[in-house]
Design an enzyme around this catalytic site. Structure first.
Site, PDB file in Angstrom:
ATOM      1  CB  THR A 140      -0.922   0.013   1.245  1.00 30.75           C
ATOM      2  OG1 THR A 140      -1.494   1.305   1.402  1.00 30.75           O
ATOM      3  CG2 THR A 140      -0.156  -0.319   2.520  1.00 30.75           C
ATOM      4  CG  ASP A 141      -1.059   5.058  -0.837  1.00 27.99           C
ATOM      5  OD1 ASP A 141      -1.538   4.488   0.159  1.00 27.99           O
ATOM      6  OD2 ASP A 141      -1.681   5.921  -1.501  1.00 27.99           O
ATOM      7  CD  GLU A 142      -3.174   3.699   4.505  1.00 26.26           C
ATOM      8  OE1 GLU A 142      -2.974   3.698   5.725  1.00 26.26           O
ATOM      9  OE2 GLU A 142      -4.291   3.519   3.997  1.00 26.26           O
ATOM     10  CE1 TYR A 164      -3.688  -2.366   6.002  1.00 21.17           C
ATOM     11  CE2 TYR A 164      -3.339  -0.041   5.488  1.00 21.17           C
ATOM     12  CZ  TYR A 164      -3.547  -1.350   5.072  1.00 21.17           C
ATOM     13  OH  TYR A 164      -3.616  -1.635   3.719  1.00 21.17           O
ATOM     14  CE  LYS A 168      -0.581  -4.471   3.077  1.00 22.65           C
ATOM     15  NZ  LYS A 168      -1.053  -5.762   2.481  1.00 22.65           N
TER      16      LYS A 168
HETATM   17  P1  NAD Z   1     -10.400  -6.624   2.538  1.00 27.96           P
HETATM   18  O1  NAD Z   1     -10.351  -6.341   3.999  1.00 27.96           O
HETATM   19  O2  NAD Z   1     -11.624  -6.263   1.759  1.00 27.96           O
HETATM   20  O3  NAD Z   1     -10.131  -8.172   2.261  1.00 27.96           O
HETATM   21  C1  NAD Z   1      -9.170  -8.892   2.958  1.00 27.96           C
HETATM   22  C2  NAD Z   1      -9.434 -10.378   2.725  1.00 27.96           C
HETATM   23  O4  NAD Z   1      -8.416 -11.118   3.385  1.00 27.96           O
HETATM   24  C3  NAD Z   1     -10.777 -10.837   3.272  1.00 27.96           C
HETATM   25  O5  NAD Z   1     -11.432 -11.660   2.337  1.00 27.96           O
HETATM   26  C4  NAD Z   1     -10.389 -11.643   4.508  1.00 27.96           C
HETATM   27  O6  NAD Z   1     -11.321 -12.680   4.821  1.00 27.96           O
HETATM   28  C5  NAD Z   1      -9.031 -12.171   4.110  1.00 27.96           C
HETATM   29  N1  NAD Z   1      -8.180 -12.484   5.253  1.00 27.96           N
HETATM   30  C6  NAD Z   1      -7.918 -11.690   6.332  1.00 27.96           C
HETATM   31  N2  NAD Z   1      -7.108 -12.306   7.174  1.00 27.96           N
HETATM   32  C7  NAD Z   1      -6.817 -13.522   6.634  1.00 27.96           C
HETATM   33  C8  NAD Z   1      -6.014 -14.618   7.039  1.00 27.96           C
HETATM   34  N3  NAD Z   1      -5.335 -14.596   8.197  1.00 27.96           N
HETATM   35  N4  NAD Z   1      -5.922 -15.695   6.232  1.00 27.96           N
HETATM   36  C9  NAD Z   1      -6.619 -15.731   5.051  1.00 27.96           C
HETATM   37  N5  NAD Z   1      -7.416 -14.738   4.633  1.00 27.96           N
HETATM   38  C10 NAD Z   1      -7.510 -13.631   5.420  1.00 27.96           C
HETATM   39  O7  NAD Z   1      -9.125  -5.901   1.942  1.00 27.96           O
HETATM   40  P2  NAD Z   1      -8.915  -5.201   0.513  1.00 27.96           P
HETATM   41  O8  NAD Z   1      -9.370  -3.801   0.602  1.00 27.96           O
HETATM   42  O9  NAD Z   1      -9.453  -6.080  -0.523  1.00 27.96           O
HETATM   43  O10 NAD Z   1      -7.332  -5.177   0.453  1.00 27.96           O
HETATM   44  C11 NAD Z   1      -6.605  -6.235  -0.167  1.00 27.96           C
HETATM   45  C12 NAD Z   1      -5.127  -5.940  -0.050  1.00 27.96           C
HETATM   46  O11 NAD Z   1      -4.844  -4.678  -0.668  1.00 27.96           O
HETATM   47  C13 NAD Z   1      -4.634  -5.816   1.390  1.00 27.96           C
HETATM   48  O12 NAD Z   1      -3.374  -6.418   1.483  1.00 27.96           O
HETATM   49  C14 NAD Z   1      -4.537  -4.322   1.628  1.00 27.96           C
HETATM   50  O13 NAD Z   1      -3.557  -4.008   2.580  1.00 27.96           O
HETATM   51  C15 NAD Z   1      -4.151  -3.836   0.242  1.00 27.96           C
HETATM   52  N6  NAD Z   1      -4.548  -2.458  -0.040  1.00 27.96           N
HETATM   53  C16 NAD Z   1      -5.863  -2.079  -0.005  1.00 27.96           C
HETATM   54  C17 NAD Z   1      -6.198  -0.756  -0.315  1.00 27.96           C
HETATM   55  C18 NAD Z   1      -7.632  -0.305  -0.337  1.00 27.96           C
HETATM   56  O14 NAD Z   1      -7.880   0.850  -0.681  1.00 27.96           O
HETATM   57  N7  NAD Z   1      -8.616  -1.139  -0.029  1.00 27.96           N
HETATM   58  C19 NAD Z   1      -5.213   0.173  -0.623  1.00 27.96           C
HETATM   59  C20 NAD Z   1      -3.889  -0.253  -0.627  1.00 27.96           C
HETATM   60  C21 NAD Z   1      -3.568  -1.572  -0.370  1.00 27.96           C
END
Ligand code: NAD
Length: 336
Positions: A140-142, A164, A168
């Site tokens: 993530t950019d964070e 968080y 990450k």
């Molecule tokens: P989300 O919270 O919607 O989905 C996370 C998924 O991971 C869920 O389906 C959950 O059940 C699963 N999960 C959580 N813990 C787990 C474990 N221990 N074992 C197996 N599965 C597990 O998240 P998202 O928004 O889809 O983000 C996906 C990725 O992208 C993450 O790594 C997040 O850090 C990164 N990200 C998201 C954003 C954003 O804007 N949403 C921005 C930058 C990076």
């Protein structure tokens, strides 16, 4: 006739077997739907490994679950035995699974460290032991922390501020270490704030939209001056796919959307899209340690991978709002 590679002993014309962790969440499910959709790569099979925490739901995969190319496994990325068995049967891992909500990490960081740091290390270890060819880590950019002016390049040192983003950043650094130490082909993507359908209604856009559609107030942190870059989830998934298929081992790619807005500006657009007024906005105490601005320089992804965001923000935001209006049966069980 088929020939065999020395590393995986897999016939070269056999399908590429991709293990997608967190594939029942917001971005992971969009990626799986893209892989298995009409424009997805030929000859690819997908296994989703997902714990189905509060943030994951199989309804996100409903359109592809009947596809014989998809296998779903409910399980934890921290389960080394399970992860090892799965890694042994896959060529590539695309790793989305994470605890992903900053506010929850402020209330309690333990699950973030366990899943995001230990879970990622467990996967990387299995990838090395079982000869997985490519590991795409979704960061993530964070991880860069806040930036007042300009945009971060991938070489900028990490300086995360929330539990968080620190968890990450830990996983991001561990992934880099597995590349340098073990020679594992790790590729990292660091994206900005995603939006689109199927996003759990705790993140700002679906939270505000679902509350406004119900005639409720929305909570705006502090003075709303924080700036975020918005990236449509499908553009993000295309960027990830480019990194998987055309990226270089050990390389990190920023993926941005190109639309920077203050939270106050975003709120104005969401109010307008939902037919609501500013009387529905409740100013609440600012988030602890709230980063003021994120901005990624994604010229490397553009120049090396040919990445360009395709979604026009205004039109895509309108479609996103319409999706939540039309899919109450998806989000109402999650908000009750
Ligand atoms: P989300 O919270 O919607 O989905 C996370 C998924 O991971 C869920 O389906 C959950 O059940 C699963 N999960 C959580 N813990 C787990 C474990 N221990 N074992 C197996 N599965 C597990 O998240 P998202 O928004 O889809 O983000 C996906 C990725 O992208 C993450 O790594 C997040 O850090 C990164 N990200 C998201 C954003 C954003 O804007 N949403 C921005 C930058 C990076």
């Amino acid at each position: 006739m088929t020939t065999r590679t020395s590393r995986t002993d897999k016939p070269v014309d056999a399908p590429t077997r991709v293990l997608v962790t967190g594939g029942a969440g917001f971005i992971g499910s969009a990626y799986v739907r893209m892989l298995l959709g009409p424009h997805g790569p030929a000859g690819t099979t997908v296994t989703v490994l997902d714990k189905l925490t509060y943030a994951g739901t199989l309804t996100n995969l409903a359109s592809v679950l009947p596809d014989p190319r998809l296998t779903f496994v409910r399980g934890d990325i921290c389960d080394a035995d399970l992860v090892g068995r799965l890694a042994a049967g896959h060529d590539q891992i695309v790793h989305f699974a994470a605890e992903s909500h900053v506010d929850r990490s402020i209330d309690g960081g333990a699950a973030f460290v366990v899943t995001n740091a230990l879970g990622t290390q467990t996967l990387l270890d299995a990838a090395v032991r079982h000869g997985v060819r490519t590991f795409v880590h979704i960061s993530t950019d964070e991880v860069y922390g806040s930036i007042a002016e300009g945009s971060w390049t991938e070489d900028r040192p990490l300086s995360p501020n929330s539990p968080y983003s620190a968890s990450k950043a830990s996983s991001d650094l561990i992934a880099q270490a597995y590349h340098r130490t073990h020679g594992l082909d790790v590729r990292i993507t660091r994206c900005s704030n995603n939006y689109g359908p199927h996003q759990f209604p705790e993140k700002v856009i679906p939270l505000f939209v679902t509350r406004l559609l119900d005639g409720l107030d929305v909570p705006l942190y502090g003075d709303g001056s924080q700036i975020r870059d918005w990236l449509h989830v499908e553009d993000h998934c295309r960027g990830i796919e480019l990194a998987r298929t055309a990226g270089r081992p050990g390389r990190t790619y920023n993926i941005g959307g190109g639309t920077e807005l203050t939270n106050r500006e975003l709120t104005g657009l969401l109010l307008e899209a939902c037919g609501s007024g500013w009387e529905h906005v409740r100013h609440v105490e600012d988030r602890k340690g709230h980063d003021q601005r994120y901005s990624v320089d994604w010229s490397r992804a553009r120049d090396e991978l040919g990445y360009l965001p395709r979604h026009d923000f205004t039109a895509a935001l309108a479609r996103t709002v319409a999706w939540y209006r039309d899919n109450r049966d998806w989000w109402e069980p999650l908000t009750s």
